[in-house]
Design a protein around this motif. Structure first.
Motif, mmCIF file in Angstrom:
data_model
loop_
_atom_site.group_PDB
_atom_site.id
_atom_site.type_symbol
_atom_site.label_atom_id
_atom_site.label_comp_id
_atom_site.label_asym_id
_atom_site.label_seq_id
_atom_site.Cartn_x
_atom_site.Cartn_y
_atom_site.Cartn_z
ATOM 1 N N THR A 1 -6.269 -5.685 -7.070
ATOM 2 C CA THR A 1 -7.399 -5.195 -6.271
ATOM 3 C C THR A 1 -7.821 -3.795 -6.697
ATOM 4 O OG1 THR A 1 -5.900 -4.335 -4.575
ATOM 5 C CG2 THR A 1 -6.715 -6.577 -4.286
ATOM 6 N N TRP A 2 -6.889 -3.039 -7.308
ATOM 7 C CA TRP A 2 -7.214 -1.672 -7.713
ATOM 8 C C TRP A 2 -8.273 -1.652 -8.815
ATOM 9 C CZ3 TRP A 2 -6.559 3.000 -5.834
ATOM 10 C CH2 TRP A 2 -6.717 4.115 -6.660
ATOM 11 N N CYS A 3 -8.305 -2.679 -9.628
ATOM 12 C CA CYS A 3 -9.221 -2.725 -10.762
ATOM 13 C C CYS A 3 -10.457 -3.581 -10.501
ATOM 14 C CB CYS A 3 -8.486 -3.236 -12.006
ATOM 15 S SG CYS A 3 -7.273 -2.063 -12.663
ATOM 16 N N GLN A 4 -10.666 -3.996 -9.275
ATOM 17 C CA GLN A 4 -11.870 -4.756 -8.956
ATOM 18 C C GLN A 4 -13.096 -3.859 -9.063
ATOM 19 O OE1 GLN A 4 -11.152 -6.465 -5.087
ATOM 20 N NE2 GLN A 4 -10.164 -8.273 -5.931
ATOM 21 N N ARG B 1 0.847 -1.194 0.000
ATOM 22 C CA ARG B 1 0.000 0.000 0.000
ATOM 23 C C ARG B 1 0.883 1.245 0.000
ATOM 24 N NH1 ARG B 1 -5.048 -0.096 3.885
ATOM 25 N NH2 ARG B 1 -5.529 -1.696 2.321
ATOM 26 N N GLU C 1 -14.190 1.668 -1.034
ATOM 27 C CA GLU C 1 -13.139 2.655 -1.236
ATOM 28 C C GLU C 1 -11.792 1.946 -1.335
ATOM 29 O OE1 GLU C 1 -11.272 6.640 0.951
ATOM 30 O OE2 GLU C 1 -13.006 5.594 1.789
ATOM 31 N N LYS C 2 -11.055 2.258 -2.367
ATOM 32 C CA LYS C 2 -9.793 1.557 -2.622
ATOM 33 C C LYS C 2 -8.618 2.385 -2.143
ATOM 34 C CE LYS C 2 -11.446 -0.931 -6.713
ATOM 35 N NZ LYS C 2 -12.716 -0.256 -6.989
ATOM 36 N N GLN C 3 -7.632 1.675 -1.594
ATOM 37 C CA GLN C 3 -6.371 2.286 -1.217
ATOM 38 C C GLN C 3 -5.369 2.067 -2.353
ATOM 39 O OE1 GLN C 3 -5.721 4.064 1.523
ATOM 40 N NE2 GLN C 3 -7.772 3.781 2.341
ATOM 41 N N GLU D 1 -2.579 0.686 -4.169
ATOM 42 C CA GLU D 1 -1.764 -0.493 -3.929
ATOM 43 C C GLU D 1 -1.042 -0.894 -5.208
ATOM 44 O OE1 GLU D 1 -4.231 -2.867 -0.409
ATOM 45 O OE2 GLU D 1 -4.333 -3.557 -2.502
ATOM 46 N N CYS E 1 -7.839 0.953 -16.053
ATOM 47 C CA CYS E 1 -8.031 -0.465 -15.743
ATOM 48 C C CYS E 1 -8.515 -1.248 -16.961
ATOM 49 C CB CYS E 1 -9.030 -0.615 -14.594
ATOM 50 S SG CYS E 1 -8.351 -0.201 -12.972
#
Length: 300
Positions: free
Chosen positions: A229-232, A91, A237-239, A241, A105
């Motif tokens: 996980t960023w493109c899920q 992160r 709210e995404k951090q 990573e 993405c």
């Protein structure tokens, strides 16, 4: 082809080979002309290949650098994976993340790889945090197993079922004890704690780390990829990573005089104990300056 032409081609080939070798040797010399960091690593950070020395025709040896990244909030289900220290997700703060200029993405995270820099921490706060997590996990397991044993005594279960439950708890107890021992005695102490495409951003992070728990810190090049996980597609709210794919130099060549000091690994149940003096040079490329067996070099 005439003989003069053949001689010219041969001469050109020889000059090319000599030129390439001179370039490589010159780069090695320049890198080693300045030592920017010195680490004393062990078998915890340098993996001896499986069945080292068993192939008689190959006496060369390279040691893979074992490293990991901090795990933020592990739970009991995560710990089996965490104990193997195969974590690669990191992160980041927004400026570091933005420095990579990742695309959309829609391009797929697999193709979103960039060359950059990572901040390595050896035997510092990240490893101490990992030890604390391991100890807390061990304590939780002990409490849970004790509670299960007390509850089963009051259920009136048949003797054979009580014995089966006791055997299961014993196996879980042994597994937890082994994980706690590995964390203290065998787990790598080398952590990637930050990353950026801009080296100056990591210099700022480096300047903030000081004190007795800082450990040894150094900047090395690496290949960094956008985290899956960023493109899920979810509403959480995404951090920011990233995935640290690999360090630019992931293994170290061991010179033959040093390699001969390591006993042949005829039994994988035994652990070869050693210490290696690793220098990082002008171009952040490492090499082994010395290697010696530790006391009690091979133990069960």
């Amino acid at each position: 082809m005439s003989k003069p032409e053949a001689k010219k081609l041969l001469l050109l080939a020889v000059i090319t080979v000599l030129g390439v070798n001179a370039f490589i040797l010159g780069k090695v010399w320049l890198n080693r002309s300045v030592v920017v960091a010195e680490l004393t690593l062990s078998e915890r950070e340098l993996d001896v290949p499986y069945h080292w020395g068993m192939a008689k025709e190959d006496s060369s040896l390279r040691l893979n650098i074992a490293w990991t990244t901090p795990w933020l909030t592990p739970n009991e289900d995560d710990w089996q994976y965490l104990s193997r220290q195969q974590q690669r997700i990191l992160r980041l703060q927004q400026p570091q993340f933005a420095s990579f200029r990742f695309g959309s993405c829609t391009d797929g995270y697999q193709r979103q790889q960039r060359s950059g820099w990572v901040l390595l921490e050896f035997n510092g706060q990240s490893y101490q945090d990992y030890l604390k997590q391991a100890e807390q996990h061990y304590a939780v397991i002990q409490q849970r197993l004790a509670a299960e044993a007390a509850a089963e005594l009051n259920t009136g279960l048949a003797q054979d079922r009580l014995q089966a439950a006791a055997k299961r708890r014993q196996e879980q107890q042994q597994r937890a004890e082994e994980q706690w021992r590995v964390a203290r005695e065998e787990a790598t102490r080398l952590f990637v704690i930050d990353a950026a495409a801009d080296r100056n951003l990591l210099q700022q992070t480096l300047a903030k780390h000081s004190g007795p728990t800082a450990g040894q810190l150094l900047l090395v090049p690496a290949d960094i990829q956008l985290s899956y996980t960023w493109c899920q597609d979810d509403k959480a709210e995404k951090q920011p990573e990233v995935l640290i794919n690999r360090l630019a130099v992931q293994s170290l060549y061991v010179a033959k005089p040093y390699a001969q000091r390591l006993p042949i690994d005829t039994d994988r149940q035994q652990k070869i104990r050693f210490q290696a003096q690793v220098y990082y040079g002008r171009f952040a490329e490492p090499w082994i300056a010395n290697l010696a067996l530790a006391s009690g070099a091979v133990s069960d």
